[in-house]
Design a protein around this motif. Structure first.
Motif, PDB file in Angstrom:
ATOM      1  N   TYR A  86     -11.591  -0.399 -11.070  1.00 32.04           N
ATOM      2  CA  TYR A  86     -12.973  -0.657 -11.492  1.00 32.04           C
ATOM      3  C   TYR A  86     -12.985  -1.157 -12.930  1.00 32.04           C
ATOM      4  CZ  TYR A  86     -14.574   2.370  -7.648  1.00 32.04           C
ATOM      5  OH  TYR A  86     -14.831   2.940  -6.427  1.00 32.04           O
ATOM      6  N   VAL A  87     -14.040  -1.888 -13.235  1.00 27.69           N
ATOM      7  CA  VAL A  87     -14.324  -2.244 -14.624  1.00 27.69           C
ATOM      8  C   VAL A  87     -15.757  -1.813 -14.880  1.00 27.69           C
ATOM      9  CG1 VAL A  87     -14.846  -4.202 -16.119  1.00 27.69           C
ATOM     10  CG2 VAL A  87     -12.691  -4.145 -14.880  1.00 27.69           C
ATOM     11  N   ALA A  97     -24.058  -1.423 -22.806  1.00 33.14           N
ATOM     12  CA  ALA A  97     -23.280  -2.504 -22.197  1.00 33.14           C
ATOM     13  C   ALA A  97     -21.858  -2.406 -22.744  1.00 33.14           C
ATOM     14  CB  ALA A  97     -23.912  -3.841 -22.559  1.00 33.14           C
ATOM     15  N   GLN A  98     -20.951  -3.190 -22.195  1.00 32.59           N
ATOM     16  CA  GLN A  98     -19.551  -3.066 -22.602  1.00 32.59           C
ATOM     17  C   GLN A  98     -19.010  -4.356 -23.205  1.00 32.59           C
ATOM     18  OE1 GLN A  98     -17.895   0.024 -22.202  1.00 32.59           O
ATOM     19  NE2 GLN A  98     -20.005   0.577 -21.734  1.00 32.59           N
ATOM     20  N   ARG A  99     -17.797  -4.240 -23.753  1.00 36.60           N
ATOM     21  CA  ARG A  99     -17.040  -5.407 -24.196  1.00 36.60           C
ATOM     22  C   ARG A  99     -15.856  -5.516 -23.260  1.00 36.60           C
ATOM     23  NH1 ARG A  99     -17.484  -2.418 -29.708  1.00 36.60           N
ATOM     24  NH2 ARG A  99     -17.702  -0.828 -28.121  1.00 36.60           N
ATOM     25  N   LEU A 100     -15.586  -6.711 -22.832  1.00 34.73           N
ATOM     26  CA  LEU A 100     -14.523  -6.896 -21.838  1.00 34.73           C
ATOM     27  C   LEU A 100     -13.597  -8.013 -22.295  1.00 34.73           C
ATOM     28  CD1 LEU A 100     -13.361  -6.566 -18.921  1.00 34.73           C
ATOM     29  CD2 LEU A 100     -15.187  -8.047 -18.147  1.00 34.73           C
ATOM     30  N   ALA A 231     -17.982 -10.712 -22.740  1.00 41.73           N
ATOM     31  CA  ALA A 231     -16.707 -10.736 -22.017  1.00 41.73           C
ATOM     32  C   ALA A 231     -15.961 -12.007 -22.403  1.00 41.73           C
ATOM     33  CB  ALA A 231     -16.954 -10.711 -20.512  1.00 41.73           C
ATOM     34  N   LEU A 232     -14.714 -11.841 -22.799  1.00 41.38           N
ATOM     35  CA  LEU A 232     -13.895 -12.997 -23.179  1.00 41.38           C
ATOM     36  C   LEU A 232     -12.670 -13.054 -22.290  1.00 41.38           C
ATOM     37  CD1 LEU A 232     -13.768 -12.617 -27.091  1.00 41.38           C
ATOM     38  CD2 LEU A 232     -15.476 -13.815 -25.735  1.00 41.38           C
ATOM     39  N   GLY A 255     -13.160  -1.501 -25.877  1.00 45.55           N
ATOM     40  CA  GLY A 255     -13.648  -2.233 -24.716  1.00 45.55           C
ATOM     41  C   GLY A 255     -12.798  -2.031 -23.476  1.00 45.55           C
ATOM     42  N   GLU A 256     -13.182  -2.749 -22.438  1.00 42.54           N
ATOM     43  CA  GLU A 256     -12.395  -2.806 -21.206  1.00 42.54           C
ATOM     44  C   GLU A 256     -11.368  -3.908 -21.394  1.00 42.54           C
ATOM     45  OE1 GLU A 256     -12.308  -1.308 -18.363  1.00 42.54           O
ATOM     46  OE2 GLU A 256     -14.213  -0.298 -18.017  1.00 42.54           O
TER      47      GLU A 256
END
Ligand SMILES: Nc1ncnc2c1ncn2[C@@H]1O[C@H](COP(=O)(O)OP(=O)(O)OP(=O)(O)O)[C@@H](O)[C@H]1O
Ligand SMILES: [Mg+2]
Length: 466
Positions: A86-87, A97-100, A231-232, A255-256
């Motif tokens: 999972y992410v 929210a997240q950083r990916l 997300a990058l 981050g993820e």
């Protein structure tokens, strides 16, 4: 052999297990190293020997399963032991929210994973700005399935600017409403800025590197609690290549992070930054899976097409950083002439989410018209156009609390208004451009005119959200 063998290996306390996966496979007489999975953590290791490569083909049973679960996670693939990978895109507990970050060398499977993530975002009602710095080649099916797609550095800069402005606007609105945290879809959707081939934007010498770095850093730092994620996806040998190592280091730490096939310098950096412990060596991902063997010149040449390993890697931010995983093998088996129907099916026929209407004015004309290229840049940074763009792009980034570059676009709507009033009949944007540029003021570009028109007629924006 059809059995799975699992060994627990322990070194004396205080010792750290290090190993060379290829030598270990050789010593165990395992001809195909992809049958071997090793997870080492300090003085303990788990070694699993499979009868065949457990990650040979990882399939998504049903695209509907991409939708985010109640814990804000999306399902992107499987670990070698069959468990789900999972992410997390949203943390309902903290409302963030997240950083990916997805790293991998060329052909490692980044853009395919991007399609999985983008489809999951669409199915989860996340408004997504997607910039592909490979001119839209990376994930063509995504272009019609996100809120705002772009394919150029200028387009991505306009998106970053808009994302940053939306973030500031939400901060002000939430503060005024006395809200301390973001609540998904009450009323604003989660917003994500996704950049594929981000290395092209952030590498040394890239035209907008400094400003892009500022936006990414600031969105990464303050966007979370406002429901704005980033997300990058990038290929990079070294973090310094991506806007200076501080930017990525901060994102990496919290981050993820997914690491597909990598370079050794990237791995050294992750260890140096404490993301991986020295004893937590990850088995490298070879370009091809399957057994290699010595072939004598007296044997007939084998037709030896070994399967690729694209999409294989590690989710190093998760609970099993050393467990080999593979993202779903999505899309049709062979390249198609146009868009891939199987890839389109991933996104489904439903509408994608859009940015909340309340934020459209601050997102600006570039967003409202979903512009790309020079037009998007001119709309987002009207002060920069007509003078030298590179001067602005390289100027120091605004500090917190300061207006973003381009925020002070005050005069162009006035000039457009004046030109409209002076005209006999109706004028289109090109005629207006000519008239405004003839008024003796600073030269402007078409995008700025369009932007000004939108500012003047905000209630009837040309593109309605589905
Ligand atoms: N999980 C997967 N399983 C099987 N094949 C995959 C997987 N992911 C990607 N592929 C295949 O690998 C090839 C390269 O993938 P992709 O374009 O996603 O890589 P990339 O890292 O984005 O490459 P580039 O750096 O060139 O942009 C594609 O043909 C794709 O079909
Ligand atoms: Mg790609």
């Amino acid at each position: 052999m059809s059995r799975i063998y699992e060994f627990t290996v322990e070194a004396p306390p205080g010792d750290i297990i290090t190993y060379d996966p290829v030598r270990l496979a050789d010593a165990m007489r395992i001809d195909d190293p992809s049958r071997l999975a090793i997870e080492a953590m300090g003085s303990r290791a788990l070694v699993t020997v499979y009868p065949s490569d457990p990650l040979a083909d990882v399939r998504l049973p049903d695209p509907a399963l991409l939708e985010m679960d109640e814990r804000g996670r999306i399902w992107i693939g499987r670990y070698h032991n069959g468990r789900k990978v999972y992410v997390q895109l949203y943390d309902p507990a903290s409302g963030s929210a997240q950083r990916l970050l997805v790293f991998g060398t060329t052909g490692a499977g980044k853009s395919t994973l991007a399609q999985i993530i983008l489809a999951a975002m669409k199915r989860s009602g996340i408004a997504t700005f997607y910039g592909d710095l490979k001119e839209g080649q990376s994930a063509p099916e995504a272009l019609r399935n996100v809120d705002w797609p772009t394919r150029s550095q200028e387009g991505v800069m306009a998106q970053l600017h808009a994302t940053w402005c939306v973030m500031k606007d939400r901060a002000a609105r939430y503060a005024a409403a006395g809200r301390s945290k973001f609540l998904r879809d009450r009323p604003d959707p989660l917003l994500y800025m996704v950049i594929d081939e981000a290395n092209r934007l952030l590498e040394k010498g890239a035209p907008y590197r400094d400003l892009a770095t500022f936006y990414i850093k600031d969105i990464g730092r303050t966007g979370r609690s406002l429901g704005v994620g980033i997300a990058l996806l990038a290929q990079a040998g070294h973090l310094d290549e991506l806007g200076g190592s501080d930017t990525m280091r901060a994102m990496l730490k919290e981050g993820e992070v997914l690491l597909l096939r990598w370079t050794s310098s990237m791995m050294q950096q992750l260890v140096a930054d404490g993301l991986l412990s020295p004893g937590q060596k990850l088995a490298p991902i070879p370009k091809r899976a399957g057994a290699t063997r010595l072939i004598s010149q007296f044997e007939t040449e084998a037709d030896d097409e070994r399967p690729g390993t694209q999409g294989t890697g590690y989710r190093i931010s998760g609970p099993y950083p050393g467990a080999k995983m593979r993202a779903f093998n999505v899309g049709g088996p062979v390249p198609t002439e146009g868009l891939d129907p199987e890839m389109l099916a991933l996104y489904g026929d439903g509408p994608h989410a859009c940015l909340e209407k309340a934020a459209w004015p601050v997102a600006g004309g570039a967003y409202v018209e979903r512009l790309d290229g020079e037009a998007a840049y001119a709309a987002a940074f009207p002060k920069a156009t007509g003078s030298t763009e590179t001067t602005v792009a390289r100027s120091p980034a605004p500090g917190p609390g300061q207006a973003a570059p381009g925020a002070a676009r005050l005069t162009i709507p006035d000039r457009v208004q004046a030109a409209l009033e002076a005209a006999d009949g109706e004028m289109d944007a090109h005629a207006l451009l000519e008239a405004v540029n003839a008024d003796g003021g600073r030269p402007v570009k078409l995008g700025s005119i369009r932007n000004a028109l939108i500012d003047l007629h905000r209630t009837t924006g040309p593109k309605e959200c589905p």
